[in-house]
Design a protein around this motif. Sequence first.
Motif, PDB file in Angstrom:
ATOM      1  N   GLN A   1       2.987   7.063   1.764  1.00 11.41           N
ATOM      2  CA  GLN A   1       3.132   8.508   1.941  1.00 11.41           C
ATOM      3  C   GLN A   1       2.835   8.895   3.396  1.00 11.41           C
ATOM      4  O   GLN A   1       2.000   8.241   4.037  1.00 11.41           O
ATOM      5  CB  GLN A   1       2.204   9.249   0.970  1.00 11.41           C
ATOM      6  CG  GLN A   1       0.735   9.066   1.182  1.00 11.41           C
ATOM      7  CD  GLN A   1      -0.050   9.946   0.214  1.00 11.41           C
ATOM      8  OE1 GLN A   1       0.458  10.880  -0.390  1.00 11.41           O
ATOM      9  NE2 GLN A   1      -1.324   9.642   0.062  1.00 11.41           N
TER      10      GLN A   1
ATOM     11  N   TYR B   1       1.708  12.082  -7.336  1.00 16.34           N
ATOM     12  CA  TYR B   1       2.294  10.992  -6.546  1.00 16.34           C
ATOM     13  C   TYR B   1       3.489  10.393  -7.300  1.00 16.34           C
ATOM     14  O   TYR B   1       4.585  10.237  -6.740  1.00 16.34           O
ATOM     15  CB  TYR B   1       1.238   9.935  -6.294  1.00 16.34           C
ATOM     16  CG  TYR B   1       1.563   8.942  -5.206  1.00 16.34           C
ATOM     17  CD1 TYR B   1       0.976   9.038  -3.951  1.00 16.34           C
ATOM     18  CD2 TYR B   1       2.463   7.899  -5.417  1.00 16.34           C
ATOM     19  CE1 TYR B   1       1.266   8.124  -2.951  1.00 16.34           C
ATOM     20  CE2 TYR B   1       2.768   6.983  -4.429  1.00 16.34           C
ATOM     21  CZ  TYR B   1       2.155   7.101  -3.190  1.00 16.34           C
ATOM     22  OH  TYR B   1       2.450   6.192  -2.208  1.00 16.34           O
TER      23      TYR B   1
ATOM     24  N   CYS C   1       0.842  -1.196   0.000  1.00 22.08           N
ATOM     25  CA  CYS C   1       0.000   0.000   0.000  1.00 22.08           C
ATOM     26  C   CYS C   1       0.871   1.237   0.000  1.00 22.08           C
ATOM     27  O   CYS C   1       2.099   1.162   0.143  1.00 22.08           O
ATOM     28  CB  CYS C   1      -0.938   0.009   1.203  1.00 22.08           C
ATOM     29  SG  CYS C   1      -0.076   0.022   2.790  1.00 22.08           S
ATOM     30  N   SER C   2       0.229   2.380  -0.149  1.00 16.54           N
ATOM     31  CA  SER C   2       0.928   3.654  -0.163  1.00 16.54           C
ATOM     32  C   SER C   2       1.689   3.880   1.149  1.00 16.54           C
ATOM     33  O   SER C   2       1.200   3.543   2.232  1.00 16.54           O
ATOM     34  CB  SER C   2      -0.077   4.788  -0.368  1.00 16.54           C
ATOM     35  OG  SER C   2       0.514   6.036  -0.100  1.00 16.54           O
TER      36      SER C   2
ATOM     37  N   ARG D   1      -8.635   6.881  -0.628  1.00 15.79           N
ATOM     38  CA  ARG D   1      -8.218   7.643   0.557  1.00 15.79           C
ATOM     39  C   ARG D   1      -6.761   8.097   0.468  1.00 15.79           C
ATOM     40  O   ARG D   1      -6.349   8.993   1.218  1.00 15.79           O
ATOM     41  CB  ARG D   1      -8.425   6.797   1.819  1.00 15.79           C
ATOM     42  CG  ARG D   1      -7.641   5.504   1.853  1.00 15.79           C
ATOM     43  CD  ARG D   1      -7.889   4.736   3.142  1.00 15.79           C
ATOM     44  NE  ARG D   1      -7.275   3.422   3.153  1.00 15.79           N
ATOM     45  CZ  ARG D   1      -7.874   2.327   2.716  1.00 15.79           C
ATOM     46  NH1 ARG D   1      -9.096   2.393   2.221  1.00 15.79           N
ATOM     47  NH2 ARG D   1      -7.269   1.154   2.763  1.00 15.79           N
ATOM     48  N   ASP D   2      -5.959   7.475  -0.423  1.00 15.03           N
ATOM     49  CA  ASP D   2      -4.566   7.886  -0.601  1.00 15.03           C
ATOM     50  C   ASP D   2      -4.448   9.141  -1.450  1.00 15.03           C
ATOM     51  O   ASP D   2      -3.394   9.784  -1.461  1.00 15.03           O
ATOM     52  CB  ASP D   2      -3.754   6.777  -1.289  1.00 15.03           C
ATOM     53  CG  ASP D   2      -3.746   5.468  -0.513  1.00 15.03           C
ATOM     54  OD1 ASP D   2      -3.781   5.535   0.725  1.00 15.03           O
ATOM     55  OD2 ASP D   2      -3.728   4.395  -1.150  1.00 15.03           O
TER      56      ASP D   2
ATOM     57  N   LEU E   1      -3.154   2.904  -5.800  1.00 12.09           N
ATOM     58  CA  LEU E   1      -3.448   4.040  -4.925  1.00 12.09           C
ATOM     59  C   LEU E   1      -4.948   4.103  -4.683  1.00 12.09           C
ATOM     60  O   LEU E   1      -5.734   4.358  -5.603  1.00 12.09           O
ATOM     61  CB  LEU E   1      -2.938   5.336  -5.554  1.00 12.09           C
ATOM     62  CG  LEU E   1      -1.427   5.365  -5.823  1.00 12.09           C
ATOM     63  CD1 LEU E   1      -1.040   6.614  -6.577  1.00 12.09           C
ATOM     64  CD2 LEU E   1      -0.650   5.248  -4.515  1.00 12.09           C
ATOM     65  N   ARG E   2      -5.339   3.858  -3.440  1.00 15.60           N
ATOM     66  CA  ARG E   2      -6.750   3.855  -3.094  1.00 15.60           C
ATOM     67  C   ARG E   2      -7.286   5.275  -2.982  1.00 15.60           C
ATOM     68  O   ARG E   2      -6.525   6.232  -2.854  1.00 15.60           O
ATOM     69  CB  ARG E   2      -6.970   3.076  -1.789  1.00 15.60           C
ATOM     70  CG  ARG E   2      -6.876   1.587  -2.013  1.00 15.60           C
ATOM     71  CD  ARG E   2      -6.761   0.766  -0.747  1.00 15.60           C
ATOM     72  NE  ARG E   2      -7.087  -0.625  -1.027  1.00 15.60           N
ATOM     73  CZ  ARG E   2      -6.300  -1.454  -1.696  1.00 15.60           C
ATOM     74  NH1 ARG E   2      -5.135  -1.040  -2.148  1.00 15.60           N
ATOM     75  NH2 ARG E   2      -6.681  -2.703  -1.931  1.00 15.60           N
TER      76      ARG E   2
END
Length: 406
Positions: free
Chosen positions: A111, A166, A108-109, A141-142, A138-139
């Motif tokens: 960041q 991103y 997952c992200s 919420r990301d 990238l979901r």
Amino acid sequence: MTFLHTADWHIGKKLYGRDRFNEHEAFFKWLVATIKEREVDVLLVAGDVFDTATPSNRSLELYYYTLITASTAGCRHIVVIGGNHDSPSLLNAPRELCAALNIHVVGCSNQPDLEKEVILLKDEDGEVAAIICAVPYLRDRDLRTVTLGESDEEKDRKYIAAITEYYTNVGKIAEKLKKKYRAPVIGMGHLSTVDGKTGEGVRDLYVGNKAHLKASSFPMCFDYLALGHLHVPQMVGGKNHMRYSGSPIQMGFGEAGQGKEVVLFSFDVEKPEITSLPVPIFQPLERVEGDLEQIAEKLKLIARECPKAWVQIAYSGGMVDGDLREECERLIENTSLEIRMVVNTATYRQTVSSFDSAEVLETMDERDVFIKCLEGYEIPEAERAPLISAYEEVVQALAEEDFNAV
């Protein structure tokens, strides 16, 4: 270094209730043999390792067995990123153990700590030989915060801008390292691009399904871009070094007869040498359409040329005396063919409207069913668009919920 780009394994995938473990086992056996034969140094898996966020124990066993056998086959590094079908926490759980085996997992992200998505791969002499920008799916919420009342067009614009930013930020980290180590930069991602051919079984990533990136959206520092999500092997914007490897097995009958491949590449000075390697078809799929007489003739031909095929039948003749499925099963007696689906296209609309057939429902996704419900309740056309948008947001939120992160 020699790289092998794969994606969209979808371990645990079923086709109308039939599991496909034999196909996946055969593919992974072929994959490991290819790694040995081609002396592959790095295996890239660009997302959708599993078909569901809650894979079975058998699926997990097959995944880990494949990673270990690929490593012991001479593959120095394996890089896996999460896709929209994957559970980030499930992929990340053994990350530290995998790292000890040079298996790098980004589920997952990360960041704001994007340095964790830039991986330095070393050769047998301990020198940095490649820089991997391993960007997972990238979901929602990301990427953004929801603004009340914004249109689908505004949402799409925000998605595209956020994804581009991103990748730009990850690319900046890689550029600095490229100057230091003078090594090629390989980007990885799991997303949709403009004019991409989807293939079967591709789930919409974002509400509205228009957030598709252009080739120019990705950093210039990428010497090769290994993408996943679209199941058809293809280049991005005609760029030879930007590719989807596609899924290694035919995902459904819409892909019957479609060739599958993985991508082998290495670097000579600056430009990558790229070769597409065809993947054998381990379980043939065939689609047959027509009246009973035409179907019978086509099934005879398939039984001779492809005796163990799975078949989808689309009947377009008139009324049938008796059960259509039984009639079709009678046509394959004394063969090794297997009928997985029968659709009577002549009565399709009536059947869908009444929801009388489970088999027809299997051909629909949740959005199709929701729209049928709106039609059934006679919701005015003018009121449907916001309801569909709201429904898609709920479905996306459920699809992205990581039920293993407890």
